[in-house]
Design a protein around this motif. Structure first.
Motif, mmCIF file in Angstrom:
data_model
loop_
_atom_site.group_PDB
_atom_site.id
_atom_site.type_symbol
_atom_site.label_atom_id
_atom_site.label_comp_id
_atom_site.label_asym_id
_atom_site.label_seq_id
_atom_site.Cartn_x
_atom_site.Cartn_y
_atom_site.Cartn_z
ATOM 1 N N ASN A 1 0.826 -1.209 0.000
ATOM 2 C CA ASN A 1 0.000 0.000 0.000
ATOM 3 C C ASN A 1 0.862 1.262 0.000
ATOM 4 O OD1 ASN A 1 -2.181 -1.664 0.081
ATOM 5 N ND2 ASN A 1 -2.724 -1.249 2.207
ATOM 6 N N PHE A 2 1.970 1.234 0.731
ATOM 7 C CA PHE A 2 2.866 2.388 0.764
ATOM 8 C C PHE A 2 3.544 2.583 -0.589
ATOM 9 C CE2 PHE A 2 6.914 4.515 1.990
ATOM 10 C CZ PHE A 2 6.363 5.667 2.519
ATOM 11 N N ARG A 3 3.953 1.478 -1.222
ATOM 12 C CA ARG A 3 4.570 1.546 -2.549
ATOM 13 C C ARG A 3 3.602 2.143 -3.566
ATOM 14 N NH1 ARG A 3 4.946 -3.488 -4.271
ATOM 15 N NH2 ARG A 3 5.895 -2.821 -6.197
ATOM 16 N N MET A 4 2.351 1.671 -3.509
ATOM 17 C CA MET A 4 1.351 2.180 -4.454
ATOM 18 C C MET A 4 1.069 3.657 -4.206
ATOM 19 S SD MET A 4 -1.329 -0.990 -4.879
ATOM 20 C CE MET A 4 -1.365 -1.556 -3.186
ATOM 21 N N LEU A 5 0.952 4.036 -2.945
ATOM 22 C CA LEU A 5 0.728 5.438 -2.601
ATOM 23 C C LEU A 5 1.884 6.302 -3.110
ATOM 24 C CD1 LEU A 5 -1.146 7.387 -1.044
ATOM 25 C CD2 LEU A 5 0.229 6.903 0.987
ATOM 26 N N CYS A 6 3.101 5.829 -2.913
ATOM 27 C CA CYS A 6 4.277 6.578 -3.390
ATOM 28 C C CYS A 6 4.265 6.688 -4.923
ATOM 29 C CB CYS A 6 5.572 5.915 -2.901
ATOM 30 S SG CYS A 6 5.873 6.150 -1.137
ATOM 31 N N ALA A 7 3.884 5.612 -5.602
ATOM 32 C CA ALA A 7 3.837 5.640 -7.065
ATOM 33 C C ALA A 7 2.786 6.630 -7.559
ATOM 34 C CB ALA A 7 3.546 4.235 -7.612
ATOM 35 N N ILE A 8 1.623 6.611 -6.922
ATOM 36 C CA ILE A 8 0.551 7.534 -7.313
ATOM 37 C C ILE A 8 0.986 8.987 -7.095
ATOM 38 C CG2 ILE A 8 -1.766 8.344 -6.709
ATOM 39 C CD1 ILE A 8 -2.385 5.349 -5.993
ATOM 40 N N LEU A 9 1.669 9.237 -5.967
ATOM 41 C CA LEU A 9 2.076 10.595 -5.610
ATOM 42 C C LEU A 9 3.442 10.988 -6.181
ATOM 43 C CD1 LEU A 9 0.919 10.514 -1.878
ATOM 44 C CD2 LEU A 9 -0.278 11.517 -3.838
#
Length: 155
Positions: A38-46
């Motif tokens: 979830n943190f990886r995806m959040l970082c990718a989105i942002l």
């Protein structure tokens, strides 16, 4: 009688503190971390690297020099750190808050050096480096875990 002039040699008793000892300075470390999906995806989105988030958090939390750090950000990091129970029960919440308060005071002093003359800046930084070493040793000795000071090299 032939008198010889004695040479005056200026000795700086604080020369050893001109640079902070490598044991007490910032240090690059390679970390092997499991980063939650979830943190990886959040970082990718942002569009922000997880490493940048962690670096910013560490520098802001420690009251180190980082551009754009606000007191609100530092306070939030400190609250997260204390609420997470980090350093407890080795130290009380009050002790940990005091550590942060001392680091904050040191940061405020450091921010006042811009208008200093070079000679005064040199003296300030020597004093600053002596305090950092003293600060670490003082809090380390209050630690209930009885390790040697050199354990810092592991961190």
């Amino acid at each position: 009688m032939n008198k010889k002039k004695a040479k005056t040699i200026l000795v700086d008793p604080y020369k050893q503190y001109a640079e902070i000892g490598s044991m007490y300075s910032s240090k690059w470390r390679k970390l092997d971390l499991l980063i939650p999906g979830n943190f990886r995806m959040l970082c990718a989105i942002l569009n922000i690297k997880p490493e940048q988030v962690l670096m910013d958090f560490m520098w802001k939390l420690s009251y180190s020099l980082i551009e754009g750090a606000t007191e609100k950000q530092r306070k939030a990091g400190k609250k997260f750190f204390i609420a997470g129970g980090f350093g407890q029960p080795v130290f009380t919440k009050k002790d940990i808050k005091r550590m942060f308060s001392e680091l904050k005071s040191l940061r405020k002093l450091t921010d006042t050096t811009e208008a200093m003359e070079d000679g005064n800046k040199e003296l300030f930084w020597k004093n600053n480096h002596m305090f950092v070493e003293y600060w670490y040793k003082r809090w380390f000795e209050k630690n209930t875990v009885q390790d040697d000071l050199s354990v810092l090299e592991e961190y």
